[in-house]
Design a protein around this motif. Sequence first.
Motif, PDB file in Angstrom:
ATOM      1  N   GLY A 208       0.791  -1.226   0.000  1.00 38.80           N
ATOM      2  CA  GLY A 208       0.000   0.000   0.000  1.00 38.80           C
ATOM      3  C   GLY A 208       0.818   1.269   0.000  1.00 38.80           C
ATOM      4  O   GLY A 208       0.351   2.310   0.458  1.00 38.80           O
TER       5      GLY A 208
ATOM      6  N   CYS B  77      -0.715   4.362  -1.883  1.00 34.66           N
ATOM      7  CA  CYS B  77      -1.786   4.936  -1.075  1.00 34.66           C
ATOM      8  C   CYS B  77      -1.213   5.782   0.059  1.00 34.66           C
ATOM      9  O   CYS B  77      -1.644   6.923   0.282  1.00 34.66           O
TER      10      CYS B  77
ATOM     11  N   ALA C 179      -6.434   8.502  -0.698  1.00 36.49           N
ATOM     12  CA  ALA C 179      -6.462   7.257  -1.466  1.00 36.49           C
ATOM     13  C   ALA C 179      -6.751   6.062  -0.581  1.00 36.49           C
ATOM     14  O   ALA C 179      -6.494   6.078   0.629  1.00 36.49           O
TER      15      ALA C 179
ATOM     16  N   SER D 185      -6.573   1.516  -0.953  1.00 38.44           N
ATOM     17  CA  SER D 185      -6.043   0.424  -1.772  1.00 38.44           C
ATOM     18  C   SER D 185      -6.744  -0.887  -1.416  1.00 38.44           C
ATOM     19  O   SER D 185      -6.997  -1.174  -0.236  1.00 38.44           O
TER      20      SER D 185
ATOM     21  N   ASP E 296      -6.986  -3.093   1.947  1.00 39.98           N
ATOM     22  CA  ASP E 296      -5.672  -2.705   2.455  1.00 39.98           C
ATOM     23  C   ASP E 296      -4.687  -3.886   2.455  1.00 39.98           C
ATOM     24  O   ASP E 296      -4.198  -4.305   3.500  1.00 39.98           O
TER      25      ASP E 296
ATOM     26  N   CYS F 204      -5.683   1.071  -6.491  1.00 38.39           N
ATOM     27  CA  CYS F 204      -5.589   2.217  -5.584  1.00 38.39           C
ATOM     28  C   CYS F 204      -6.381   3.357  -6.225  1.00 38.39           C
ATOM     29  O   CYS F 204      -6.095   3.744  -7.357  1.00 38.39           O
TER      30      CYS F 204
ATOM     31  N   CYS G  84     -13.525   1.236  -1.970  1.00 40.17           N
ATOM     32  CA  CYS G  84     -12.473   2.244  -1.774  1.00 40.17           C
ATOM     33  C   CYS G  84     -13.066   3.560  -1.287  1.00 40.17           C
ATOM     34  O   CYS G  84     -12.462   4.249  -0.445  1.00 40.17           O
TER      35      CYS G  84
END
Length: 262
Positions: free
Chosen positions: A146, A149, A172, A174, A185, A199, A234
């Motif tokens: 991640g 992000c 952001a 992910s 995540d 992402c 997301c």
Amino acid sequence: MDADSLSFRGEGSGVDAMLGMRTESTAGRRDGRSHGEMRAMSVSYGELTRADGSARVRLGTTDVLVAIYGPIECPHNKQDAEAVHVHVAFGRREAMSNVAGAETGAGTESMITRDLEALVSDVVLATLHPRKAVVVAVQVLADSGGVICAAINATTIALIDAGLPLRALPLAASVSIHNNAIIVDPVVVEEREADAVVCIVFDTALENDDGFMSVYTMGDCGGEELFAATVEVCRQLVVKTRAFFRLSLERKAAVHHIWNAP
């Protein structure tokens, strides 16, 4: 689609197979999280006293530090008479990891650098500082998944810490996709095992609007319906992230007010 409405079974990363019906099964992820659970998140500000603003964001053991310098004098060959010039310097303490088969190393680094420059140029009120420059220094201290992000979120918070006027507040989130399951995540091993890693960046200043800004995808997202579900998951994650950062900023402001009170 809510991330917690997904149920699946499996060993290891817990994303080996999707169940055909709802059960009490949970995702047996290596770090013990459920499929819809984010890693522990933390944020700190002002660690770099020589920078105009800085922020450090941790997602589990992923650790990204961002410093903002500027507006400062800009080299003549980079000056824009109508806008500020944005330069991103991206570094890493350890090799970045990506999904299996994806380009790593310098290619990934250059992609993040280019996209961060475009993002910052888009959100900073550039016309207020013509012929000036803003330097964004991103340092990846540790990458357990991640990192894109974390870098985007740390950059936004660092811009706020620097006091730069912004037209948007990009944050952001992910996820990974494995056997048509959406995994929130993901860590590095889950990114490598996934069919796709996504992402998505939203403008969180638009609370009552779509706010979709950009998307990074690696791999096969599995069709329009699954991608639409991924966007919604997301979006929910970004709402939670925004609430966390907002609370941390409010606490920072309260401490500053108490400290500077007469």
